[in-house]
Structure formats: structure tokens, C-alpha cells
Design an enzyme around this catalytic site. Structure first.
Site, PDB file in Angstrom:
ATOM      1  N   ALA A   1      17.441   4.428  34.600  1.00  0.00           N
ATOM      2  CA  ALA A   1      18.421   3.387  34.921  1.00  0.00           C
ATOM      3  C   ALA A   1      18.363   3.044  36.402  1.00  0.00           C
ATOM      4  O   ALA A   1      18.021   3.876  37.243  1.00  0.00           O
ATOM      5  CB  ALA A   1      19.819   3.855  34.543  1.00  0.00           C
TER       6      ALA A   1
ATOM      7  N   GLY B   1      15.729   7.500  31.424  1.00  0.00           N
ATOM      8  CA  GLY B   1      15.549   6.441  30.444  1.00  0.00           C
ATOM      9  C   GLY B   1      14.107   6.009  30.275  1.00  0.00           C
ATOM     10  O   GLY B   1      13.726   5.506  29.220  1.00  0.00           O
TER      11      GLY B   1
ATOM     12  N   GLU C   1      12.812   8.351  27.813  1.00  0.00           N
ATOM     13  CA  GLU C   1      13.453   8.021  26.533  1.00  0.00           C
ATOM     14  C   GLU C   1      12.791   6.809  25.887  1.00  0.00           C
ATOM     15  O   GLU C   1      12.618   6.761  24.665  1.00  0.00           O
ATOM     16  CB  GLU C   1      14.952   7.782  26.752  1.00  0.00           C
ATOM     17  CG  GLU C   1      15.703   9.065  27.072  1.00  0.00           C
ATOM     18  CD  GLU C   1      17.157   8.831  27.409  1.00  0.00           C
ATOM     19  OE1 GLU C   1      18.033   9.480  26.789  1.00  0.00           O
ATOM     20  OE2 GLU C   1      17.443   8.000  28.302  1.00  0.00           O
TER      21      GLU C   1
ATOM     22  N   GLU D   1      18.802  13.894  33.796  1.00  0.00           N
ATOM     23  CA  GLU D   1      20.175  13.402  33.937  1.00  0.00           C
ATOM     24  C   GLU D   1      21.173  14.475  34.344  1.00  0.00           C
ATOM     25  O   GLU D   1      22.172  14.170  35.024  1.00  0.00           O
ATOM     26  CB  GLU D   1      20.630  12.748  32.626  1.00  0.00           C
ATOM     27  CG  GLU D   1      20.021  11.382  32.360  1.00  0.00           C
ATOM     28  CD  GLU D   1      18.661  11.453  31.669  1.00  0.00           C
ATOM     29  OE1 GLU D   1      18.159  10.415  31.216  1.00  0.00           O
ATOM     30  OE2 GLU D   1      18.094  12.575  31.577  1.00  0.00           O
TER      31      GLU D   1
END
Length: 336
Positions: free
Chosen positions: A138, A183, A186, A206
Site C-alpha cells: 500500500a 500487498g 499478496e 505488516e
């Protein structure tokens, strides 16, 4: 062997129908079950060419594509000639290490939405246009400017677009030639296959920020490498290089990085070319059978496989495959 009770058999059949009906949705418009799990109903295909390039930016890159479609932070390439059917999604936010911004999430969602209903797309490669970076997760600078009430909905949008990538009906390959954190990893986990350069760095980090993976990482990582090891990596926020990622099963192939910085992308192209000669309908239902079957018990999974196999029986491609075998030539599949 005792016969199954009518009620139990009916329940199994109903379960089977629900799973396959739900699973056929990712195959795109025009696919449905009719009667007792019959074959595919194929609607007309639409060849979506992406977006018009910005002025002066329709250029070739490394000779892999005959044209470039650009919308600022994401470049969509439909490869041509012997690579026709391969689509490359290239993330292009160099100033922010390819991190997920609101605009990038919106643009990626548009691109994926176009691809999922395009029957001419055979394989999708997700890569970076920025050397040394895949995706850093992010955009934390953008997030720092958000109100607390905005954070949850934005993370939900990231999760949704990653799910959209996972639900594409064709094979997807993540080419990781650089940093893939949070992310970014991910997004790679949502792809069917991951290849990486040995110099790449990957991790769900994270917990260092006092949060947890929010784009599917807590679910897809343990399904990929096992529960215990996934917990270890998430709890420690550990970052792996390409060799370490290969050793734990996070990626399928690891390559020494080349001078151009695109070793993983070149390997992804090689894999995509291997997929191109196969029957398009078979590729889609094979992916469906595997994905749906892995979420259920073996007996239900076998029922899903049976129903998916039935989708291939009435196709013209299946008859073409048999004819090509008889005539000792390469099949000419049309995806119907």
C-alpha cells in the site's frame, strides 16, 4: 457396498450443483449449467483492447509486444504474433515503488474486468515496469493522509481487486523481478504461478506496522506454504530472497537476474508460451476444478472435477483435438 440413501444422494447432488454453478461464474458471461450439469453455453467473445496510449507513449519495450496500452500507473499489453493470447499487466509507479494508490487500484480493477470476459485472452502475466521493484504494498504516504474512517474501505478495495485477479478464469503468472512486500506479495499470491529472480525480496511485513496482511495474505500464504511456516513468516515479518522463497514453496521457479533486470518476466513468458497450444476451454475448466476442489473434501472435489470434465465434452475443441491426433498434426483450437 451399500447404496447411498436417497436423501444423502440428493444432498450430494445439490451440493455438487451449487459448487459448480458458483464456480462457473468466473468463466465469464455465457457460461452456465443447463439441466444435469451439461456442457458450456458460450456467448459471443468481445476483443477488448485496453485503453488508448497517451500521446507519444505508444512505444515498444524490449521487443515483447507490438503495441503498448497505457493509463499512467498501469500498462496493459496484448502481445502479438506467436505470443497472441498473452496479456501483460505492467505496474508503473516508479516514484512510489509501485505501491497501491487509489488510482492504481481503480485502474487495475478496470483492466481485470475487461480481461475476465475476453475469450481471446489465454494467459495473464503480472509484472513491474520499474526495475528492481514488483510492488511495495500500500502507498503509506497516501494512507497517512486518510482519515481513520477511510482506511478500512480502501483496504477492502485492495482486497477486492486482488480477489478479482485470483478469480480470472485463465492462468495467471506473477513475474517478480524485485521487491514484493505486503500487498505486493499478496497480489503475487493471487496468481496461479509465481516466478522470481534470486535477487527479489518477498515478505508479508505488516506486523511491523502493528497491522496484519489485509489483501488475502493470512489466507493464501498458509494455503501455499503451510500453516506453521506462514505463521512464522507473518509473525516475524521476515523477508525472503528468491532462493529462500523457492525453498519454502512460495514460488515455482527462481532465476539469476540478468542485465536487463527482467529474468522473471522472461521465464513467465516461456511458461505462458507453453500454455498457448492447449485447449482454451480445457484450461479454464481445469483451473476451475483445481481452485474449487482445493476448498472442499476429496469426495466433493471429485464431483466438481466430474462436472468440469462434462463442460469439455460437447466442445468443438475436443473434437478438433481427436481429429488432430488422428491426422498427426497440431490442433487448431478456437475456444469453442
Amino acid at each position: 457396498m451399500a447404496a447411498a440413501a436417497p436423501g444423502a444422494l440428493g444432498a450430494l447432488q445439490a451440493c455438487r450443483a451449487r459448487w459448480v454453478a458458483a464456480g462457473c461464474a468466473p468463466l465469464g458471461p455465457g457460461w452456465r449449467l443447463s439441466g444435469p450439469l451439461t456442457g458450456p453455453r458460450l456467448g459471443s467473445a468481445t476483443w477488448v483492447r485496453g485503453w488508448a496510449p497517451a500521446a507519444g507513449r505508444a512505444t515498444l519495450r524490449r521487443g515483447y509486444s507490438s503495441e503498448v496500452k497505457t493509463e499512467d500507473e498501469l500498462r496493459v499489453r496484448y502481445l502479438e504474433e506467436e505470443n497472441r493470447g498473452i496479456v501483460v499487466l505492467g505496474i508503473n509507479r516508479a516514484h512510489a515503488k509501485n505501491s497501491f494508490s487509489k488510482n492504481l487500484v481503480k485502474t487495475l480493477s478496470k483492466a481485470v474486468d475487461a480481461l475476465k470476459s475476453d475469450k481471446k485472452v489465454r494467459t495473464v502475466i503480472v509484472r513491474s515496469e520499474v526495475p528492481g521493484i514488483f510492488c511495495a504494498g500500500a502507498d503509506l504516504k497516501e494512507r497517512a493522509r486518510m482519515n481513520p474512517s477511510e482506511v478500512g474501505p480502501f483496504v477492502s478495495k485492495i482486497r477486492a481487486v486482488i480477489n478479482e485477479v485470483a478469480n480470472l478464469p485463465v492462468p495467471t503468472i506473477a513475474a517478480i523481478d524485485g521487491l514484493a512486500l505486503g500487498g505486493g506479495l499478496e497480489l503475487a499470491l493471487a496468481c496461479d504461478i509465481r516466478v522470481a529472480a534470486s535477487s527479489a525480496k518477498m515478505g508479508l511485513v505488516e506486523t511491523k506496522l502493528a497491522i496484519i496482511p489485509g489483501g488475502g495474505g493470512t489466507q493464501r500464504l498458509p494455503r501455499t506454504i503451510g500453516t506453521s511456516l506462514a505463521k512464522e513468516l507473518i509473525f516475524s515479518a521476515r523477508v525472503l530472497d528468491g532462493q529462500e522463497a523457492k525453498a519454502v514453496g512460495l514460488i515455482s521457479h527462481v532465476l539469476e537476474q540478468n542485465a536487463e533486470g527482467d529474468a522473471a518476466y522472461r521465464k513467465a513468458l516461456d511458461l505462458a508460451r507453453e500454455f498457448l497450444p492447449q485447449g482454451p476451454v480445457a484450461m479454464r475448466v481445469a483451473k476451475l476444478a483445481i481452485n474449487q476442489g482445493m476448498e472442499v473434501d476429496l469426495i466433493t472435489g471429485l464431483a466438481i472435477e466430474e462436472a468440469c470434465y462434462a463442460q469439455t465434452i460437447p466442445t468443438k475443441d475436443r473434437l478438433e483435438g481427436l481429429l488432430a491426433f488422428k491426422e498427426k498434426r497440431s490442433p487448431r483450437y478456437r475456444g469453442e
